[in-house]
Design an enzyme around this catalytic site. Sequence first.
Site, PDB file in Angstrom:
ATOM      1  N   GLU A  25       0.806  -1.221   0.000  1.00 49.55           N
ATOM      2  CA  GLU A  25       0.000   0.000   0.000  1.00 49.55           C
ATOM      3  C   GLU A  25       0.843   1.278   0.000  1.00 49.55           C
ATOM      4  O   GLU A  25       0.366   2.345   0.380  1.00 49.55           O
ATOM      5  CB  GLU A  25      -0.932  -0.016   1.218  1.00 49.55           C
ATOM      6  CG  GLU A  25      -2.008  -1.082   1.115  1.00 49.55           C
ATOM      7  CD  GLU A  25      -2.890  -1.116   2.346  1.00 49.55           C
ATOM      8  OE1 GLU A  25      -3.935  -0.461   2.346  1.00 49.55           O
ATOM      9  OE2 GLU A  25      -2.507  -1.802   3.311  1.00 49.55           O
ATOM     10  N   SER A 152      -6.467  -2.543   1.285  1.00 52.02           N
ATOM     11  CA  SER A 152      -6.796  -1.978  -0.027  1.00 52.02           C
ATOM     12  C   SER A 152      -7.420  -2.993  -0.981  1.00 52.02           C
ATOM     13  O   SER A 152      -7.309  -2.865  -2.197  1.00 52.02           O
ATOM     14  CB  SER A 152      -5.560  -1.355  -0.695  1.00 52.02           C
ATOM     15  OG  SER A 152      -5.156  -0.213   0.010  1.00 52.02           O
ATOM     16  N   TYR A 218     -10.330   3.293  -5.256  1.00 47.65           N
ATOM     17  CA  TYR A 218      -9.382   4.327  -5.660  1.00 47.65           C
ATOM     18  C   TYR A 218      -9.552   4.844  -7.091  1.00 47.65           C
ATOM     19  O   TYR A 218      -8.986   5.868  -7.436  1.00 47.65           O
ATOM     20  CB  TYR A 218      -7.937   3.803  -5.513  1.00 47.65           C
ATOM     21  CG  TYR A 218      -7.635   3.326  -4.123  1.00 47.65           C
ATOM     22  CD1 TYR A 218      -7.633   4.220  -3.054  1.00 47.65           C
ATOM     23  CD2 TYR A 218      -7.366   1.992  -3.863  1.00 47.65           C
ATOM     24  CE1 TYR A 218      -7.363   3.798  -1.759  1.00 47.65           C
ATOM     25  CE2 TYR A 218      -7.087   1.552  -2.573  1.00 47.65           C
ATOM     26  CZ  TYR A 218      -7.090   2.459  -1.538  1.00 47.65           C
ATOM     27  OH  TYR A 218      -6.817   2.033  -0.267  1.00 47.65           O
ATOM     28  N   ARG A 257     -10.803   2.912  11.867  1.00 52.83           N
ATOM     29  CA  ARG A 257     -12.059   2.734  11.126  1.00 52.83           C
ATOM     30  C   ARG A 257     -12.459   1.271  11.175  1.00 52.83           C
ATOM     31  O   ARG A 257     -11.610   0.388  11.043  1.00 52.83           O
ATOM     32  CB  ARG A 257     -11.828   3.132   9.674  1.00 52.83           C
ATOM     33  CG  ARG A 257     -12.875   4.060   9.079  1.00 52.83           C
ATOM     34  CD  ARG A 257     -12.639   4.205   7.593  1.00 52.83           C
ATOM     35  NE  ARG A 257     -12.798   2.923   6.951  1.00 52.83           N
ATOM     36  CZ  ARG A 257     -12.053   2.490   5.930  1.00 52.83           C
ATOM     37  NH1 ARG A 257     -11.104   3.227   5.426  1.00 52.83           N
ATOM     38  NH2 ARG A 257     -12.281   1.310   5.410  1.00 52.83           N
ATOM     39  N   ASP A 259     -14.909  -1.619   9.414  1.00 54.14           N
ATOM     40  CA  ASP A 259     -15.748  -1.952   8.256  1.00 54.14           C
ATOM     41  C   ASP A 259     -16.767  -3.010   8.648  1.00 54.14           C
ATOM     42  O   ASP A 259     -16.421  -4.002   9.297  1.00 54.14           O
ATOM     43  CB  ASP A 259     -14.882  -2.524   7.112  1.00 54.14           C
ATOM     44  CG  ASP A 259     -13.914  -1.496   6.535  1.00 54.14           C
ATOM     45  OD1 ASP A 259     -14.140  -0.291   6.724  1.00 54.14           O
ATOM     46  OD2 ASP A 259     -12.937  -1.920   5.879  1.00 54.14           O
ATOM     47  N   GLU A 272     -13.603  -5.860   9.424  1.00 51.80           N
ATOM     48  CA  GLU A 272     -12.213  -5.626   9.841  1.00 51.80           C
ATOM     49  C   GLU A 272     -12.054  -4.277  10.512  1.00 51.80           C
ATOM     50  O   GLU A 272     -12.904  -3.396  10.391  1.00 51.80           O
ATOM     51  CB  GLU A 272     -11.259  -5.713   8.645  1.00 51.80           C
ATOM     52  CG  GLU A 272     -11.514  -4.627   7.624  1.00 51.80           C
ATOM     53  CD  GLU A 272     -10.267  -4.170   6.869  1.00 51.80           C
ATOM     54  OE1 GLU A 272      -9.154  -4.596   7.187  1.00 51.80           O
ATOM     55  OE2 GLU A 272     -10.434  -3.344   5.954  1.00 51.80           O
ATOM     56  N   ASN A 274      -9.304  -1.058  10.697  1.00 47.18           N
ATOM     57  CA  ASN A 274      -8.135  -0.420  10.085  1.00 47.18           C
ATOM     58  C   ASN A 274      -7.564   0.548  11.109  1.00 47.18           C
ATOM     59  O   ASN A 274      -8.282   1.445  11.565  1.00 47.18           O
ATOM     60  CB  ASN A 274      -8.553   0.383   8.849  1.00 47.18           C
ATOM     61  CG  ASN A 274      -9.201  -0.511   7.804  1.00 47.18           C
ATOM     62  OD1 ASN A 274      -8.517  -1.245   7.122  1.00 47.18           O
ATOM     63  ND2 ASN A 274     -10.520  -0.469   7.716  1.00 47.18           N
ATOM     64  N   GLY A 278      -6.897   5.360   5.255  1.00 49.13           N
ATOM     65  CA  GLY A 278      -6.490   6.396   4.297  1.00 49.13           C
ATOM     66  C   GLY A 278      -6.901   7.779   4.781  1.00 49.13           C
ATOM     67  O   GLY A 278      -7.933   7.951   5.416  1.00 49.13           O
TER      68      GLY A 278
HETATM   69  N1  LIG Z   1     -17.577 -11.273   4.195  1.00 52.63           N
HETATM   70  C1  LIG Z   1     -17.798 -10.313   3.309  1.00 52.63           C
HETATM   71  N2  LIG Z   1     -19.033 -10.155   2.742  1.00 52.63           N
HETATM   72  C2  LIG Z   1     -19.261  -9.189   1.828  1.00 52.63           C
HETATM   73  N3  LIG Z   1     -18.308  -8.334   1.400  1.00 52.63           N
HETATM   74  C3  LIG Z   1     -17.066  -8.431   1.930  1.00 52.63           C
HETATM   75  C4  LIG Z   1     -16.740  -9.405   2.903  1.00 52.63           C
HETATM   76  N4  LIG Z   1     -15.443  -9.280   3.225  1.00 52.63           N
HETATM   77  C5  LIG Z   1     -14.980  -8.260   2.496  1.00 52.63           C
HETATM   78  N5  LIG Z   1     -15.939  -7.745   1.706  1.00 52.63           N
HETATM   79  C6  LIG Z   1     -15.792  -6.655   0.729  1.00 52.63           C
HETATM   80  O1  LIG Z   1     -14.425  -6.515   0.398  1.00 52.63           O
HETATM   81  C7  LIG Z   1     -13.929  -5.245   0.829  1.00 52.63           C
HETATM   82  C8  LIG Z   1     -12.521  -5.364   1.363  1.00 52.63           C
HETATM   83  O2  LIG Z   1     -12.515  -6.300   2.411  1.00 52.63           O
HETATM   84  P1  LIG Z   1     -11.733  -6.060   3.760  1.00 52.63           P
HETATM   85  O3  LIG Z   1     -11.811  -7.314   4.548  1.00 52.63           O
HETATM   86  O4  LIG Z   1     -12.243  -4.819   4.399  1.00 52.63           O
HETATM   87  O5  LIG Z   1     -10.227  -5.912   3.264  1.00 52.63           O
HETATM   88  P2  LIG Z   1      -9.252  -4.667   3.080  1.00 52.63           P
HETATM   89  O6  LIG Z   1      -8.330  -4.756   4.247  1.00 52.63           O
HETATM   90  O7  LIG Z   1      -8.560  -4.934   1.800  1.00 52.63           O
HETATM   91  O8  LIG Z   1     -10.093  -3.417   3.076  1.00 52.63           O
HETATM   92  C9  LIG Z   1     -14.933  -4.770   1.862  1.00 52.63           C
HETATM   93  O9  LIG Z   1     -14.910  -3.361   1.933  1.00 52.63           O
HETATM   94  C10 LIG Z   1     -16.238  -5.338   1.317  1.00 52.63           C
HETATM   95  O10 LIG Z   1     -16.728  -4.577   0.213  1.00 52.63           O
HETATM   96 MG   LIG Z   2     -11.538  -2.811   4.480  1.00 54.31          MG
END
Ligand SMILES: Nc1ncnc2c1ncn2[C@@H]1O[C@H](COP(=O)(O)OP(=O)(O)O)[C@@H](O)[C@H]1O
Ligand SMILES: [Mg+2]
Length: 313
Positions: A25, A152, A218, A257, A259, A272, A274, A278
């Site tokens: 990243e 990312s 992005y 943050r 998610d 997750e 963060n 960003g």
């Molecule tokens: N279990 C899940 N169900 C639905 N969408 C998911 C799931 N896990 C991840 N995503 C999608 O993938 C994106 C990135 O996943 P994430 O685990 O947040 O990884 P990163 O660390 O790359 O942001 C999320 O913002 C969401 O849109």
């Molecule tokens: Mg994420």
Amino acid sequence: MSQIANNNSVQFGKVAVLMGGLSAERDISLLTGKAVLTALLEKGIDAHAIDAGEDVIEQIMKGHYDRVFIALHGRGGEDGQIQGALDTLGLPYTGSKVLGSALSMDKLRCKQLWQSLGLATPAWKMLASNDDLHSVDELVLPVMIKPAHEGSSIGMSKVNNTDDLEAAWNDAIKYDDSVLAEEFISGDEYTVAILAGDALPVIKLETDNDFYDFDAKYQSENTRYLCPCGLSEQDEKQLQALAVKAFNAAGASGWGRVDLMRDGQGQSWLIEVNTVPGMTSHSLVPMAAKAAGMSFADLVSNILETSIEAVAV
Ligand SMILES: Nc1ncnc2c1ncn2[C@@H]1O[C@H](COP(=O)(O)OP(=O)(O)O)[C@@H](O)[C@H]1O
Ligand SMILES: [Mg+2]
């Protein structure tokens, strides 16, 4: 104005902004770091950029800094490594400490922790080698295949049928020594920014892509960010409370943050944490801060203040 500038330089001293780094990243971190640096200078803070390469410790020691703003994303900068080095040097820094950084970066251990506390996170399987792919049979398709320590949306894919599993796993394992298969939650995506223990207004993310992938994050012009997020006040408060709980459970602190996904039944699922999200002018935390009436520069200096709180602990 000059009075403010003087106060800020006295309060914070000489500040190093760590940016770039060696993770996947790097480019995003350079954008974050530059935006942060500009904001700190605007606030009259004596801030200096450091491109965090192999010689980062040497650069920090040579510069005689009073504190550090960590604008590094991903491994090396967001996972406890640089935090541990700064602890050893006795230098205060922004955001999560060693444990919170390391745990938040590890999607598997974070999920294990949340599950043990009864905080909902999608069902998953670890895929240490491609011999483990059959264990995905125990999950409900589609699944997300993701590297356990990346950000990312790098190396991630949504898999709708088992024939595509191996290719997705091969892609993810390029970035990590462990890969996760996680049940895909269809529904709405939200993100909750946290600053000094409190949740900021919730943002809803909408994309025409399969999920919020690298392009949606992005590049795409078609990603929509809704703040206010459209939930009822009560539901938004609930989501914020869950995000704060998940953040604290991961040992994270200062700012960050969380998610989440919310399915058709209104059930929220933790995805997750963060710990160094960003921070460009288009990023999510600044958007949430703006909705709370905070300018980008105020947000950046409030984040810098988390380095002072950290010392008092
Ligand atoms: N279990 C899940 N169900 C639905 N969408 C998911 C799931 N896990 C991840 N995503 C999608 O993938 C994106 C990135 O996943 P994430 O685990 O947040 O990884 P990163 O660390 O790359 O942001 C999320 O913002 C969401 O849109
Ligand atoms: Mg994420």
